[in-house]
Design an enzyme around this catalytic site. Sequence first.
Site, PDB file in Angstrom:
ATOM      1  N   TRP A 164      55.404   3.642 -22.846  1.00 25.32           N
ATOM      2  CA  TRP A 164      54.397   2.965 -22.028  1.00 25.32           C
ATOM      3  C   TRP A 164      53.107   3.797 -22.142  1.00 25.32           C
ATOM      4  CZ3 TRP A 164      53.218   4.090 -16.391  1.00 25.32           C
ATOM      5  CH2 TRP A 164      52.414   3.099 -15.840  1.00 25.32           C
ATOM      6  N   ASP A 206      61.824   8.654 -15.945  1.00 22.90           N
ATOM      7  CA  ASP A 206      60.962   7.657 -15.320  1.00 22.90           C
ATOM      8  C   ASP A 206      61.725   6.335 -15.273  1.00 22.90           C
ATOM      9  OD1 ASP A 206      58.730   6.380 -14.276  1.00 22.90           O
ATOM     10  OD2 ASP A 206      58.011   5.809 -16.271  1.00 22.90           O
ATOM     11  N   LYS A 258      58.890  -3.521  -9.572  1.00 21.62           N
ATOM     12  CA  LYS A 258      59.606  -4.639 -10.199  1.00 21.62           C
ATOM     13  C   LYS A 258      60.827  -5.043  -9.386  1.00 21.62           C
ATOM     14  CE  LYS A 258      57.064  -2.835 -13.491  1.00 21.62           C
ATOM     15  NZ  LYS A 258      56.054  -3.261 -14.412  1.00 21.62           N
TER      16      LYS A 258
HETATM   17  N1  PMP Z   1      56.942   3.633 -15.792  1.00 22.62           N
HETATM   18  C1  PMP Z   1      57.202   2.610 -16.610  1.00 22.62           C
HETATM   19  C2  PMP Z   1      58.136   2.810 -17.751  1.00 22.62           C
HETATM   20  C3  PMP Z   1      56.611   1.371 -16.381  1.00 22.62           C
HETATM   21  O1  PMP Z   1      56.876   0.360 -17.197  1.00 22.62           O
HETATM   22  C4  PMP Z   1      55.738   1.215 -15.277  1.00 22.62           C
HETATM   23  C5  PMP Z   1      55.073  -0.084 -14.960  1.00 22.62           C
HETATM   24  N2  PMP Z   1      54.700  -0.854 -16.010  1.00 22.62           N
HETATM   25  C6  PMP Z   1      55.501   2.318 -14.465  1.00 22.62           C
HETATM   26  C7  PMP Z   1      56.124   3.510 -14.739  1.00 22.62           C
HETATM   27  C8  PMP Z   1      54.540   2.253 -13.314  1.00 22.62           C
HETATM   28  O2  PMP Z   1      55.021   1.587 -12.231  1.00 22.62           O
HETATM   29  P1  PMP Z   1      54.048   1.131 -11.065  1.00 22.62           P
HETATM   30  O3  PMP Z   1      53.520  -0.206 -11.448  1.00 22.62           O
HETATM   31  O4  PMP Z   1      54.947   1.104  -9.883  1.00 22.62           O
HETATM   32  O5  PMP Z   1      52.967   2.140 -10.940  1.00 22.62           O
END
Ligand code: PMP
Length: 398
Positions: free
Chosen positions: A130, A211, A246
């Site tokens: 990401w 994460d 999510k």
């Molecule tokens: N880590 C990963 C792997 C993600 O895909 C995301 C969200 N796309 C996040 C962290 C961040 O999450 P948040 O939207 O709660 O900040």
Amino acid sequence: MFERIDYYAGDPILGLMEKYSADNNPNKVNLGIGIYYDESGVLPVLDCVKTAEARIADPIAPRPYLPMAGLPGHRKGCQELLFGKGAQILKDGLVATTATIGGSGALKVGAEFIHQWFPQSKCYVSDPTWGNHIAIFEGSDVEVGKYPYYDKANSSIKFDEMIAFFETLNKHDVILLHPCCHNPTGMDLTQAQWDTVLNVIKAHELIPFMDIAYQGFGEDMDSDAYAIRKAVEMGLPLFVSNSFSKNLSLYGERVGGLSVVCPTADEAERVFGQLNAMVRRIYSSPPSHGGHVVDIVMNDDALHEQWVGEVYAMRDRIKAMRLKLKSVLEAKIPNRNFDYITRQNGMFSFTGLTPEQVERLQSEFGIYMVSNSRMCVAGLNTSNIDYVANAMADVLKD
Ligand code: PMP
């Protein structure tokens, strides 16, 4: 005065969302951002969340600042979800947890902590990962490197290369790992592969930073936390950032947590104090509304059970969309292998389309996915899946 300020090119994923909104194509489909839409293409409000909201609203209560680390019930909710209810490390006080502003906030607080207390450490992220992982760690002045992960040619994981790479790292280097539903590839390690990774981490005294943003969307709540719990079982120090964006469908409320597993309760207390200090100097304290929702849903047995069921329903719908997409593509292009679609987990599929093919989907069909070919499968539904599958088959055939 400000003319020397650089223009910001924008975030590729959020920018795609804006482009999608401006598109007049009546058939347009948004498969860009990682958001779960339901069968009607609507962002759901979970029933367990509706119940929690009703409790919060009656009576409407004053809104004091929360503690720097957030609500105790939010922190406990993160801990039990990640490490298991009744986990020995929780009883022994070995985990320092702070509520955070989404998973992103957890990564930021963690990155700041690493920068301050492990200034020699580099952070290694999977290739690919990401994009914000890199931005967040570099933004905290932590040097970021990449470890081999995805094998595009075979739609698989370069496992041996990855392990060999980890063996070259220095003590206390940080390895950022996705315990489940890898973003963007959807390709996860098996439990046996996790065991091997964690053994290498242990042998080389590396620091695992897990994460987890999609717990419950892979196999189930517990299996998705396998790597986390195995690391705990092996007595490893561990950082875990988690997001409720999510799995509670609370994207805009910004709720998550950062947990640091320490060897002793004294160390956990020191770390907890420093996490508070980090939060204080970045944003002082987390928002209260989402924190209350997390607190209520995670700590009420009946609501928790309802929540798990609602997450599994989202998971199952995504899996059904994968099967359908695969079968349409196989029928249209019989000489090509689409097994990868159902081997991948979570919200994303790395489709292997070229940037030109992704661009054609966008300009000719109004179908939006990330230029690296990541598709958010949770944007598919029975009304748009044939359109998307046919369009994909079209661009793949030419
Ligand atoms: N880590 C990963 C792997 C993600 O895909 C995301 C969200 N796309 C996040 C962290 C961040 O999450 P948040 O939207 O709660 O900040």
